[in-house]
Design an enzyme around this catalytic site. Structure first.
Site, mmCIF file in Angstrom:
data_model
loop_
_atom_site.group_PDB
_atom_site.id
_atom_site.type_symbol
_atom_site.label_atom_id
_atom_site.label_comp_id
_atom_site.label_asym_id
_atom_site.label_seq_id
_atom_site.Cartn_x
_atom_site.Cartn_y
_atom_site.Cartn_z
ATOM 1 N N GLY A 188 0.819 -1.234 0.181
ATOM 2 C CA GLY A 188 -0.015 0.009 -0.277
ATOM 3 C C GLY A 188 0.976 1.313 -0.021
ATOM 4 O O GLY A 188 0.629 2.338 0.536
ATOM 5 N N HIS A 247 -5.603 0.437 9.428
ATOM 6 C CA HIS A 247 -6.591 1.379 10.025
ATOM 7 C C HIS A 247 -7.571 1.523 9.046
ATOM 8 O O HIS A 247 -8.761 2.150 9.377
ATOM 9 C CB HIS A 247 -5.759 2.563 10.643
#
Length: 357
Positions: free
Chosen positions: A200, A267
């Site tokens: 990511g 998150h």
């Protein structure tokens, strides 16, 4: 009879501009939290009309600004005056009606580092998604993305390429802010790893900087969705001879490595999805491989920061995710058959090193 439009007493401050009484604190809450939607819409106007850019090359009269943006002088004056009070702009006291930039407004100009954040977080799409926040708390689950025509936040990128670009640029801002802290940390040493994969990693800014600092890393891989890596703005992509950009999906597979880094990724996802992501990574981890997770760690004993709680609500509303305490992180690792090896204390954003059990 009171019309309800009368003006209550505003916060009183001392010589140091400090709010001193409970009444003042409550009134300050009105001006910040309760009226936050007004601030957001006002800032949206400033971003759309590029007012920070207009003032970059020198002071301008209200007529000059209003002519440039195509707004009547009275409205333009009230808009700029509003942000003088918020210290975004300043007004020449000896020549009322003449406005100029500040060091803060420069950050939100087209060349300023915070411009993408200013645009994204006041964007019409972003604002629309937060209209249903009361329902999210009532239901314990967010359907915010349905208000903008998608089932999941990440689907927005295909429908709204401009918002996708703003998202990518915003992630770059967050990464730039964290890089110096991460690369100067005394608690992390990446020199022991042959391959480091940034999962990511957006356009590879963090892994690229690590390759610059650690010549012993033989291969760095920036792994992200195809829509991110091959975005319309290729100028964001980091270039380095030992860096490879690989598109993919971390729910399906990730490149093999002895070290993984993930910055503000977990998150973004509910716990069950975080477990799936970690289990996918687990399949590709070499023996003794580690994952370095750069994530907020909420510590109730230290008190709650505005930043941590703001990001938590952002995650709740946009992606049905959350920020976690250390105990919550440990519970998540347990579910994925991982163990927490240590917390790196000198990383301000929060950093945990984990490995397979």
């Amino acid at each position: 009879m009171d019309s309800g439009l009368s003006t209550p007493q505003l916060p009183i401050t001392n010589m140091n501009n400090e709010i001193t009484t409970d009444w003042d604190k409550a009134m300050n809450l009105i001006m910040t939290c309760v009226s936050g939607h007004i601030h957001s819409r006002m800032f949206n106007i400033v971003m759309k009309l590029n007012i920070c850019d207009i003032l970059e090359d020198g002071p301008k009269s209200i007529k000059q600004v209003s002519d440039t943006i195509g707004m009547d002088e009275n409205s333009c004056f009230r808009l700029l005056r509003y942000f003088v009070a918020h210290e975004l702009f300043s007004e020449d006291k000896s020549n009322i009606g003449t406005f100029e930039k500040t060091s803060i407004s420069t950050m939100f100009s087209s060349k300023g580092k915070l411009r993408p954040m200013g645009e994204r977080y006041t964007h019409d799409l972003h604002y629309k998604m937060f209209e249903s926040l009361p329902e999210t708390f009532a239901n314990g689950h967010s359907n915010a993305t349905k208000s903008v025509g998608v089932n999941h936040f990440w689907e927005l990128f295909d429908l709204h390429p401009q918002y996708k670009d703003l998202f990518n640029q915003t992630m770059k801002v967050y990464t730039e802010a964290a890089i110096s802290n991460i690369t100067q940390s005394k608690g992390i040493d990446f020199s022991q790893y042959d391959t480091v994969v940034d999962i990511g990693g957006n356009h590879g800014l963090l892994i690229g900087n690590l390759l610059e600092i650690y010549p012993t890393i033989k291969h760095g891989i920036n792994f992200d969705l195809d829509v991110v890596i091959n975005s319309s703005d290729q100028t964001l992509r980091y270039s380095h001879p030992r860096l490879t950009h690989i598109p993919g999906n971390f729910f399906e597979s990730v490149p093999e490595s002895d070290c993984y880094i993930m910055k503000f990724i977990l998150h973004d996802w509910p716990t069950q999805d975080c477990v799936k992501i970690l289990k996918t990574i687990s399949k590709s981890m070499k023996p003794n491989a580690k994952i370095h997770l750069f994530e907020i760690i909420i510590d109730p004993r230290k008190g709650y920061s505005k930043y941590e709680t703001y990001i938590d609500i952002l995650m709740f509303q946009m992606v049905n995710a959350k920020e976690r305490t250390l105990d919550e992180w440990k519970e998540l690792f347990e579910l994925a058959d991982f163990k927490l090896e240590r917390v790196v204390d000198d990383i301000k954003t929060g950093c945990m090193v984990v490995s397979k059990k």
